[in-house]
Write an enzyme that holds these catalytic residues in place. Structure first.
Site, mmCIF file in Angstrom:
data_model
loop_
_atom_site.group_PDB
_atom_site.id
_atom_site.type_symbol
_atom_site.label_atom_id
_atom_site.label_comp_id
_atom_site.label_asym_id
_atom_site.label_seq_id
_atom_site.Cartn_x
_atom_site.Cartn_y
_atom_site.Cartn_z
ATOM 1 N N ASP A 3 37.047 36.073 40.985
ATOM 2 C CA ASP A 3 37.724 37.361 40.965
ATOM 3 C C ASP A 3 36.734 38.477 41.281
ATOM 4 O OD1 ASP A 3 40.138 36.192 40.253
ATOM 5 O OD2 ASP A 3 39.778 36.433 38.099
ATOM 6 N N PRO A 4 37.199 39.608 41.827
ATOM 7 C CA PRO A 4 36.291 40.727 42.131
ATOM 8 C C PRO A 4 35.472 41.186 40.922
ATOM 9 C CG PRO A 4 38.411 41.083 43.179
ATOM 10 C CD PRO A 4 38.577 39.878 42.310
#
Length: 292
Positions: free
Chosen positions: A42-43
């Protein structure tokens, strides 16, 4: 110019998607080079992201079953829509006074073979659509629990309302969901406040390359690991020139003594030319790299 073949162990910074990392590497090595990643981050997460170049992209599937390691910060008392810090707050509750032994007793419920319900905001498919897309559109999303394996779950620190955990697990484990479920078990709710991936199979954080240091093609080459890195536990089958020629053309060769079910085929010069699987009394090439 020789083809670039191999893996990069990239230390992904916060704020970028895994696709962003792939795009940046592709710009450095040239648009004609195949580039792919193994194991989406995930970012908001950091840490190890294996990136494959050239025909090594055909070995990404060897990392699907690989064990992964994480260090995560679970913030108690706050539930969010996404089970991490990126989502909106759903509820807040007081955090009870907890000892480390009480916390460890709760963590013990999540060790081993468990059922885990994936986060609603995930990339899993429902009737051909991503779950997160349906959730963002306001649809009610229900994902069935899945059986996953958590080999290690250790309490590293307890500084209320945050507990820091180390996790080693098999495929399909969502650390966000683990944080959510720990909070639910404690009765106060929780979300994943921070996450760092420490390893994916053979790729370790201590040897990962910070993305910012990859400034040009020559630096990428300097840090490129052999494609065999992902199958180092497979035995080597040293071939003579005649058998190597057959394998290069996808032709099965006799399997003599031994009980191995898979092998790395090397030509007389010691180069990896194929991955083999035993089929009865023969070695069948399943991935051939010679000449690519």
């Amino acid at each position: 110019m020789a083809e670039l073949i191999g893996f990069l162990a990239v230390d992904k910074p916060i704020g970028l998607t895994s696709h962003d990392v792939v795009a940046r590497v592709r710009r450095l090595v040239g648009r004609t080079v195949k580039v792919g990643h193994a194991g989406t981050l995930d970012p908001a997460a950091t840490g190890v992201l294996p990136v494959a170049l050239g025909s090594a992209t055909r070995l990404i599937d060897q990392l699907v079953e690989a064990r992964k390691g994480y260090v995560g910060v679970v913030r108690l008392g706050v539930q969010t829509t996404t089970d991490d810090a990126e989502g909106e707050t759903l509820a807040t509750k007081p955090v009870p006074a907890l000892t480390t032994s009480e916390l460890d007793a709760v963590l013990d419920r999540f060790r081993g073979d468990i059922l885990q319900q994936p986060p609603v905001f995930s990339a899993l498919h429902i009737d051909g659509q991503r779950a997160y897309a349906l959730a963002r559109s306001g649809n009610d999303v229900t994902l069935a629990p899945r059986r996953v394996q958590i080999d290690r779950l250790e309490l590293l620190a307890w500084t209320p309302p945050d507990l820091t955990i180390a996790v080693e697990c098999g495929k399909g484990v969502y650390i966000r969901a683990l944080a959510r479920d720990i909070g639910a078990t404690l009765g106060c709710g929780a979300h994943l406040a921070a996450l760092q991936r420490t390893f994916v199979g053979p790729f370790r954080l201590e040897r990962a390359v910070p993305l910012a240091t990859l400034t040009d093609r020559s630096v990428v080459i300097q840090h490129l690991l052999p494609p065999e890195t992902v199958v180092l536990d497979w035995p080597i089958l040293q071939l003579n020139e005649a058998d190597a020629r057959r394998v290069r053309h996808g032709i099965a060769i006799p399997a003599h003594d031994g009980t191995e079910h898979c092998a790395r085929a090397h030509d007389p010069a010691g180069r990896l030319i194929a991955l083999l699987r035993r089929n009865g009394a023969r070695w069948q090439p399943v991935k051939v790299f010679a000449g690519e």
